[in-house]
Design a protein around this motif. Structure first.
Motif, mmCIF file in Angstrom:
data_model
loop_
_atom_site.group_PDB
_atom_site.id
_atom_site.type_symbol
_atom_site.label_atom_id
_atom_site.label_comp_id
_atom_site.label_asym_id
_atom_site.label_seq_id
_atom_site.Cartn_x
_atom_site.Cartn_y
_atom_site.Cartn_z
ATOM 1 N N VAL A 240 -27.613 -9.313 -10.017
ATOM 2 C CA VAL A 240 -28.527 -8.181 -9.906
ATOM 3 C C VAL A 240 -29.300 -8.222 -8.595
ATOM 4 O O VAL A 240 -29.634 -7.176 -8.024
ATOM 5 C CB VAL A 240 -29.478 -8.139 -11.127
ATOM 6 N N GLN A 241 -29.573 -9.419 -8.083
ATOM 7 C CA GLN A 241 -30.282 -9.502 -6.807
ATOM 8 C C GLN A 241 -29.375 -9.164 -5.624
ATOM 9 O O GLN A 241 -29.841 -8.639 -4.610
ATOM 10 C CB GLN A 241 -30.849 -10.911 -6.611
ATOM 11 N N LEU A 242 -28.088 -9.459 -5.757
ATOM 12 C CA LEU A 242 -27.161 -9.251 -4.646
ATOM 13 C C LEU A 242 -26.499 -7.879 -4.669
ATOM 14 O O LEU A 242 -26.134 -7.353 -3.616
ATOM 15 C CB LEU A 242 -26.089 -10.339 -4.656
ATOM 16 N N TRP A 243 -26.314 -7.297 -5.870
ATOM 17 C CA TRP A 243 -25.600 -6.022 -5.979
ATOM 18 C C TRP A 243 -26.393 -4.917 -6.664
ATOM 19 O O TRP A 243 -25.932 -3.785 -6.709
ATOM 20 C CB TRP A 243 -24.270 -6.231 -6.703
ATOM 21 N N ASN B 286 -28.894 -6.412 15.856
ATOM 22 C CA ASN B 286 -28.420 -5.047 16.106
ATOM 23 C C ASN B 286 -27.606 -4.472 14.962
ATOM 24 O O ASN B 286 -27.105 -3.344 15.069
ATOM 25 C CB ASN B 286 -27.584 -5.020 17.388
ATOM 26 N N ASN B 287 -27.475 -5.225 13.875
ATOM 27 C CA ASN B 287 -26.585 -4.797 12.793
ATOM 28 C C ASN B 287 -27.295 -4.387 11.509
ATOM 29 O O ASN B 287 -26.820 -3.505 10.794
ATOM 30 C CB ASN B 287 -25.593 -5.922 12.457
ATOM 31 N N ILE B 288 -28.395 -5.036 11.186
ATOM 32 C CA ILE B 288 -29.037 -4.789 9.891
ATOM 33 C C ILE B 288 -29.553 -3.363 9.801
ATOM 34 O O ILE B 288 -30.210 -2.860 10.715
ATOM 35 C CB ILE B 288 -30.196 -5.775 9.648
ATOM 36 N N GLN B 289 -29.231 -2.727 8.677
ATOM 37 C CA GLN B 289 -29.735 -1.396 8.376
ATOM 38 C C GLN B 289 -30.232 -1.376 6.936
ATOM 39 O O GLN B 289 -29.599 -1.942 6.047
ATOM 40 C CB GLN B 289 -28.635 -0.343 8.543
ATOM 41 N N LEU B 290 -31.352 -0.725 6.724
ATOM 42 C CA LEU B 290 -31.867 -0.533 5.368
ATOM 43 C C LEU B 290 -31.750 0.940 4.999
ATOM 44 O O LEU B 290 -31.871 1.804 5.866
ATOM 45 C CB LEU B 290 -33.328 -0.976 5.288
ATOM 46 N N PRO B 291 -31.480 1.233 3.716
ATOM 47 C CA PRO B 291 -31.409 0.295 2.583
ATOM 48 C C PRO B 291 -30.059 -0.392 2.417
ATOM 49 O O PRO B 291 -29.883 -1.189 1.511
ATOM 50 C CB PRO B 291 -31.687 1.207 1.391
ATOM 51 N N MET B 292 -29.110 -0.101 3.305
ATOM 52 C CA MET B 292 -27.741 -0.575 3.138
ATOM 53 C C MET B 292 -27.669 -2.067 2.856
ATOM 54 O O MET B 292 -27.063 -2.514 1.874
ATOM 55 C CB MET B 292 -26.929 -0.238 4.391
ATOM 56 N N HIS B 293 -28.281 -2.879 3.697
ATOM 57 C CA HIS B 293 -28.057 -4.316 3.620
ATOM 58 C C HIS B 293 -28.984 -5.045 2.661
ATOM 59 O O HIS B 293 -28.953 -6.279 2.590
ATOM 60 C CB HIS B 293 -28.128 -4.924 5.020
ATOM 61 N N LEU B 294 -29.782 -4.295 1.914
ATOM 62 C CA LEU B 294 -30.528 -4.933 0.831
ATOM 63 C C LEU B 294 -29.593 -5.370 -0.290
ATOM 64 O O LEU B 294 -29.928 -6.251 -1.081
ATOM 65 C CB LEU B 294 -31.590 -3.979 0.275
ATOM 66 N N LEU B 295 -28.417 -4.731 -0.362
ATOM 67 C CA LEU B 295 -27.427 -5.078 -1.378
ATOM 68 C C LEU B 295 -26.063 -5.232 -0.724
ATOM 69 O O LEU B 295 -25.799 -4.658 0.337
ATOM 70 C CB LEU B 295 -27.360 -3.994 -2.464
ATOM 71 N N TYR B 296 -25.196 -5.994 -1.366
ATOM 72 C CA TYR B 296 -23.818 -6.127 -0.908
ATOM 73 C C TYR B 296 -22.967 -4.995 -1.488
ATOM 74 O O TYR B 296 -23.325 -4.385 -2.504
ATOM 75 C CB TYR B 296 -23.234 -7.464 -1.362
ATOM 76 N N PRO B 297 -21.813 -4.721 -0.876
ATOM 77 C CA PRO B 297 -20.916 -3.697 -1.429
ATOM 78 C C PRO B 297 -20.205 -4.191 -2.687
ATOM 79 O O PRO B 297 -19.843 -5.367 -2.788
ATOM 80 C CB PRO B 297 -19.913 -3.472 -0.294
ATOM 81 N N ILE B 298 -20.018 -3.295 -3.643
ATOM 82 C CA ILE B 298 -19.180 -3.628 -4.799
ATOM 83 C C ILE B 298 -17.772 -3.915 -4.277
ATOM 84 O O ILE B 298 -17.209 -3.126 -3.510
ATOM 85 C CB ILE B 298 -19.131 -2.458 -5.799
#
Length: 501
Positions: free
Chosen positions: A161-164, A471-483
């Motif tokens: 739940v924390q990662l996905w 130069n890569n991190i974007q939010l909210p995208m990288h708060l979670l990993y892709p399924i």
């Protein structure tokens, strides 16, 4: 010889499907040692062995590069400069640290294997819970091993739940035919409800640490993990209630010397401070290569250096210890390596020559590749003290919080926080000190990513101190990993991907 416990190589129904969705997998060979759940849980001894098999699955998760998740891709840890050049799987691992969008994708095998292994363990916990509840074990044993199964299931879902975020949440044994359409994603709030329910049962029904076999879940571990879950969802009153008993128990305490927590002769494993740790030994046939991955591998022979050096601290983490905090620094990090004759030399095997590496997991001299028998901590009492201090501060009790933070600082032989600050800190000053205190105490023990997310500091601190990700991190995208893509293909009940992927 230290006490270790042989883990059963358990084959259950969940290992006969590729994913928890119920997608059937053809087996070319079914080992003669295959046991159905009915056979495993037919008696008390089998039920205990079945639970032991689930511990082994989490051991396997933590023993390799998958154990880096939670450490790398933060202000604390990164992959080494050579890892991306190895290509393939290792390039995908480096993207977990750098957030390179071309590799940190639904096709990332590192994330898929983590997802798969956790769900396999959860699936076996579900089977255990189902068959133990109606099995022949005596009531006392049944209650205890149910507590273990629920602790382990909660551990698995807490990772997921924390990662996905929203994840499929089967709570029963998977039926590959009846459940062929798979499981939809369950809202994270409901996943947390199950985790809390499981841990409440565990902390109420598991025996004290001193009455449990080493390496098995116990009451104090359940209390600490429950407190961590409540802290994660910012339910501070319940976090305090969960952690309260740990502040007065005689079942656990800080080790007098920080360095003794990480002796590579393994003489202090399963110590008074350890609430729960993953067990490895030659006798059980289960060793780990996490030591090698971190570059803290004692090479036999005359070659200076050591290990595969897949991951190492960021420059920020390597330099975070002030001069007075030498006890923790010297136990956590190594800058000089030694050859088989005890002569110093730079670690020049790989791409980050001379940079500090993790010493915490350094294995015995002359143990070969993939053969470390060092245990790996999951929960320590120091973590519980720091969590309790954080909770009290968030409840507006900063003065009281200092008592528990200073216990950890005193063990490290550094001054109390109020002495350093010239008086009682404000609530925000206390928060700021916790950001650095937890990395100094718990470096590479698996919690940094989750801490940063909890504090809302993941983006700013990772961009600032993990330069490969800037130069890569974007939010909210990288708060979670892709399924994982393979899960999406197999599990038709999942109809949406996490944002940005």
């Amino acid at each position: 010889m230290k006490s270790k416990y042989i883990l059963l190589n358990l084959f259950t129904a969940t290992l006969l499907v590729m994913l928890i969705s119920g997608c059937k997998k053809e087996l070319e060979y079914v080992p003669e040692s295959y046991l159905s759940p009915e056979q495993v849980y037919a008696d008390e001894a089998g039920a205990i062995a079945g639970i032991t098999g689930i511990y082994r699955q989490f051991q396997q998760l933590k023993k390799s590069e998958l154990g880096l998740i939670g450490n790398i891709g933060t202000d604390e840890g990164k992959t080494s400069g050579f890892v991306p050049t190895w290509g393939g799987y290792w390039l995908q691992l480096s993207s977990v640290s750098s957030y390179d969008k071309t590799q940190l994708s639904p096709q990332n095998d590192v994330l898929f294997y983590f997802w798969q292994k956790v769900y396999q363990a959860i699936g076996n916990a579900n089977i255990a819970i189902r068959y133990i509840e109606k099995g022949p074990a005596g009531e006392a044993v049944k209650t205890r091993i149910l507590g273990e199964a629920k602790f382990l299931r909660a551990m698995g879902y807490f990772y997921l739940v924390q990662l996905w975020g929203d994840v499929p949440m089967p709570t029963e044994a998977v039926d590959p035919i009846a459940d062929e359409n798979g499981y939809p994603r369950t809202p994270a709030t409901d996943v947390y409800k199950l985790i809390i329910s499981d841990l409440q049962y565990a902390q109420q029904n598991l025996p004290d640490k001193s009455k449990m076999e080493k390496g098995r879940a116990n009451k104090q571990a359940a209390q600490a993990l429950l407190g961590k879950v409540y802290l994660t969802i910012k339910d501070y009153p319940n976090a305090k209630t969960a952690l309260d008993p740990l502040m007065s128990t005689t079942e656990t305490a800080l080790m007098p010397n920080y360095a003794d927590l990480f002796k590579n002769d393994e003489s202090t494993e399963n110590n008074i401070e350890s609430l729960f740790e993953f067990q490895y030994s030659v006798e059980s046939g289960h060793t780990q290569n996490f030591s090698e991955i971190l570059g803290s591998w004692n090479i036999s022979g005359n070659q200076p250096g050591g290990g595969g050096q897949v991951a190492l601290p960021t420059a920020y983490a390597a330099n975070i210890y002030p001069l007075a905090d030498s006890a923790r620094k010297n136990a956590a990090l190594r800058s000089v390596y030694y050859d088989g004759n005890g002569n110093p030399g730079l670690n020049d095997w790989w791409g980050d020559v001379g940079k500090p590496h993790l010493k915490k997991y350094e294995q015995k001299p002359n143990q070969g590749s993939n053969s470390s028998t060092r245990n790996i901590y999951y929960l320590r009492y120091a973590d519980a003290l720091l969590m309790y201090a954080e909770v009290l501060n968030e409840l507006g009790q900063t003065t009281q919080a200092l008592t528990y933070l200073n216990k950890v600082r005193t063990r490290a032989k550094i001054s109390n926080l109020e002495t350093v600050m010239g008086g009682t800190p404000s609530q925000q000053q206390f928060r700021d000190s916790m950001v650095t205190e937890r990395i100094k105490e718990l470096m590479f023990e698996g919690w940094r990513l989750f801490d940063l997310k909890r504090w809302g500091l993941f983006e700013t601190r990772t961009k600032l101190y993990n330069t490969e990700s800037t130069n890569n991190i974007q939010l909210p995208m990288h708060l979670l990993y892709p399924i994982p893509y393979r899960e999406l293909i197999a599990n038709k009940a999942i109809t949406n991907q996490n944002t940005g992927y």
